[in-house]
Design an enzyme around this catalytic site. Structure first.
Site, PDB file in Angstrom:
ATOM      1  N   LYS A  78       8.019   7.701   6.495  1.00  0.00           N
ATOM      2  CA  LYS A  78       7.048   7.124   5.561  1.00  0.00           C
ATOM      3  C   LYS A  78       6.362   8.278   4.842  1.00  0.00           C
ATOM      4  O   LYS A  78       6.003   9.281   5.488  1.00  0.00           O
ATOM      5  CB  LYS A  78       6.040   6.284   6.345  1.00  0.00           C
ATOM      6  CG  LYS A  78       5.017   5.557   5.486  1.00  0.00           C
ATOM      7  CD  LYS A  78       4.135   4.635   6.342  1.00  0.00           C
ATOM      8  CE  LYS A  78       3.142   3.854   5.511  1.00  0.00           C
ATOM      9  NZ  LYS A  78       2.335   2.911   6.320  1.00  0.00           N
ATOM     10  N   SER A 153       1.885  -1.895   4.708  1.00  0.00           N
ATOM     11  CA  SER A 153       2.170  -0.858   3.744  1.00  0.00           C
ATOM     12  C   SER A 153       3.496  -0.114   3.990  1.00  0.00           C
ATOM     13  O   SER A 153       3.956   0.587   3.079  1.00  0.00           O
ATOM     14  CB  SER A 153       1.030   0.161   3.769  1.00  0.00           C
ATOM     15  OG  SER A 153       0.975   0.826   5.016  1.00  0.00           O
ATOM     16  N   SER A 177       0.593  -2.625   9.346  1.00  0.00           N
ATOM     17  CA  SER A 177       1.579  -2.086   8.402  1.00  0.00           C
ATOM     18  C   SER A 177       2.936  -1.717   8.980  1.00  0.00           C
ATOM     19  O   SER A 177       3.836  -1.364   8.225  1.00  0.00           O
ATOM     20  CB  SER A 177       1.008  -0.856   7.702  1.00  0.00           C
ATOM     21  OG  SER A 177       0.161  -1.277   6.677  1.00  0.00           O
TER      22      SER A 177
END
Ligand code: GLN
Length: 485
Positions: A78, A153, A177
């Site tokens: 990420k 997210s 997330s």
């Protein structure tokens, strides 16, 4: 899709060990898939040369008999984890040119284990969002239906794993997330206990809630990945010294006699019939495995969303004050004076959701409002934690849905922040309590994946993975994959 992309992480390890294929072939197959599925927008940066270099090193080490079992397995991070020499954008214009001078501890551990990094994954700006539409680099598309969001997210992490672009992706979870995108994409996501995984080099959103974790295609793959990233790190003062168990060995412990609590607040009238039906099948599977299902109460759970959406923005407003145009990130051209430098740099660098959070957080922390909002939210947080600790005196794990529904259309909730915040209704409480939680596939509703969530006492990640693994031995939900790969 190539045969190599279809393999789980465990199967990829086996293939490398037996010499069925080389790390270079494996990494190349994944880089090709990344290219082919560029339209998903899952990656912000692709590090093809780096990935192939590491794969070549892994192949050479294997010939010498010196390769670690994970050497050459693809991974993607990420874009909130700092990577030395490679862009770390946090999905923000503010950091669109930021190259970190060091690796996050999670990244360092993955590299030491031999993983080949394919690149950096798209996300909501600074991890604020539930749909990945808040990224300055454009929304990520859900591989199951490209008109829909992958969740957020960690939307890039979930979409990349679902589309078989990587067998494993790192992700972070401040209020859901990891779990919510996993549920929306038919993948498995684990948010470890607060303090289990180092936050060093993971750009801070809300420091008392943020936790790094993983998205993969099975509980077993998660167990292998967690063993790499979990453990004490002296560079993170909130990192725990709790011993890291052998997660993979624990997968086969029997489920017989485990007590699984069903919080009534999770199974209330807000749950749709379709979701209830999906969870019913999970419950039946768990009972067949010998677990005992009992009802439990989490009396303060209804206050989790309001408390979270005070605490998280408050911490964000403080954490994001470092992006001032002086030390990091975007700096405006020709500032008139220092105030102009601050205000225009921040005005241009941050997107609207990030600005909303900074405004809410600054307001909640300001003199005169602190007691009314921030302190009250912290009191609720303590009550919620006590609710969980009380529930865990009666049961070993909790079961619930991960999300209220399946993936929604891109644009559907963008103009309604409160509707977007309510997406997190089943996930934020575990972050407030610092507990581990995992989301695992429970089949499809109208062709879209749905997830179930398991929550455990602090540091009982192994129990979550064990139960999910047993479910995955007798069901095929985690093997379903989107069409057209
Ligand atoms: N959707 C939540 C938020 O926007 C959670 C995000 C996260 O876990 N990073 O704050």
């Amino acid at each position: 899709m190539s045969d190599l992309n279809a393999l789980s992480l465990v199967a990829q390890m086996d293939g490398l060990a037996t010499g069925a294929f080389s790390a270079t072939e494996l990494v190349q197959a994944h880089l090709d898939a990344v290219d082919r599925h560029d339209a998903l927008n899952a990656f912000i940066t692709v590090t093809a040369d780096l990935a192939l270099d590491t794969a070549a090193q892994a192949d050479a080490a294997r010939v010498r008999g010196e390769a670690s079992p994970l050497a050459g397995i693809p991974i993607a991070h990420k874009d909130l984890f700092c990577t030395e020499g490679v862009l770390t954008t946090c999905g923000s214009r503010m950091l669109e040119n930021f190259v970190a001078p060091y690796d996050a501890e999670v990244v360092r551990r993955c590299q030491a284990a031999g993983f080949s990094m394919l690149g950096k994954l798209n996300l909501d700006e600074f991890a604020m969002g539930s749909s990945n539409e808040n990224s300055a680099f454009g929304p990520v598309r859900n591989p199951w239906d490209r008109s829909r969001v992958p969740g957020g997210s960690s939307g890039g992490s979930a979409a990349a794993v679902a589309a078989r672009l990587t067998p494993l992706a790192t992700a972070t979870d401040t209020g859901g997330s990891i779990r919510q995108p996993a549920a929306f994409t038919g993948t498995c996501g684990l948010k470890p206990t607060y303090g289990r995984v180092s936050r060093w080099g993971m750009v801070a959103y809300a420091s008392s809630l943020d936790q790094g974790g993983l998205i993969a295609r099975s509980a077993e793959d998660l167990a292998i990945g967690l063993a790499v990233i979990a453990g004490h790190d002296a560079k993170d003062s909130t990192s725990s010294r709790e011993v890291v168990p052998n997660y993979r060995a624990a997968l086969n412990s029997p489920c017989q006699g485990l007590r699984i609590g069903l919080p009534s607040a999770f199974f209330d009238a807000r749950m749709s019939d379709a979701m209830r039906q999906a969870l019913e099948t999970v419950k039946q599977t768990l009972t067949a495995l010998g677990a005992e299902l009992i009802e439990v109460e989490l009396p303060h759970l209804t206050h989790a969303i309001p408390a979270y959406y005070v605490i998280a923005p408050a911490e964000a407003s403080s954490n994001l004050s470092r992006f001032d145009g002086v030390r990091f990130g975007h700096r405006v051209a020709d500032p008139q004076d220092l105030t102009d430098l601050y205000t225009r740099s921040r005005g241009e660098g941050f997107g609207s959701e990030v600005k909303r959070r900074i405004l809410i957080g600054t307001y909640a922390l300001s003199e005169g409002y602190y007691d009314a909002y921030y302190k009250k939210a912290q009191q609720i947080r303590r009550l919620i934690k006590q609710d969980f600790l009380q529930a865990f005196t009666q049961c070993d794990l909790l079961l619930g849905p991960t999300t209220p529904g399946t993936a929604f259309a891109i644009g559907a909730k963008q103009d309604d922040p409160v509707a977007m915040y309510l997406e997190d209704i089943y996930t934020v409480a575990t972050n407030l309590a610092g507990l581990p939680g995992g989301s695992f596939p429970a089949g499809l509703l109208d062709g879209l994946p749905v997830g179930y969530q398991l929550m455990a006492p602090h540091f009982a990640e192994a129990r979550i993975l064990q139960v999910a693994h047993h479910v995955q031995q007798v069901t095929a939900w985690h093997q379903l994959q989107p069409e057209g790969l």
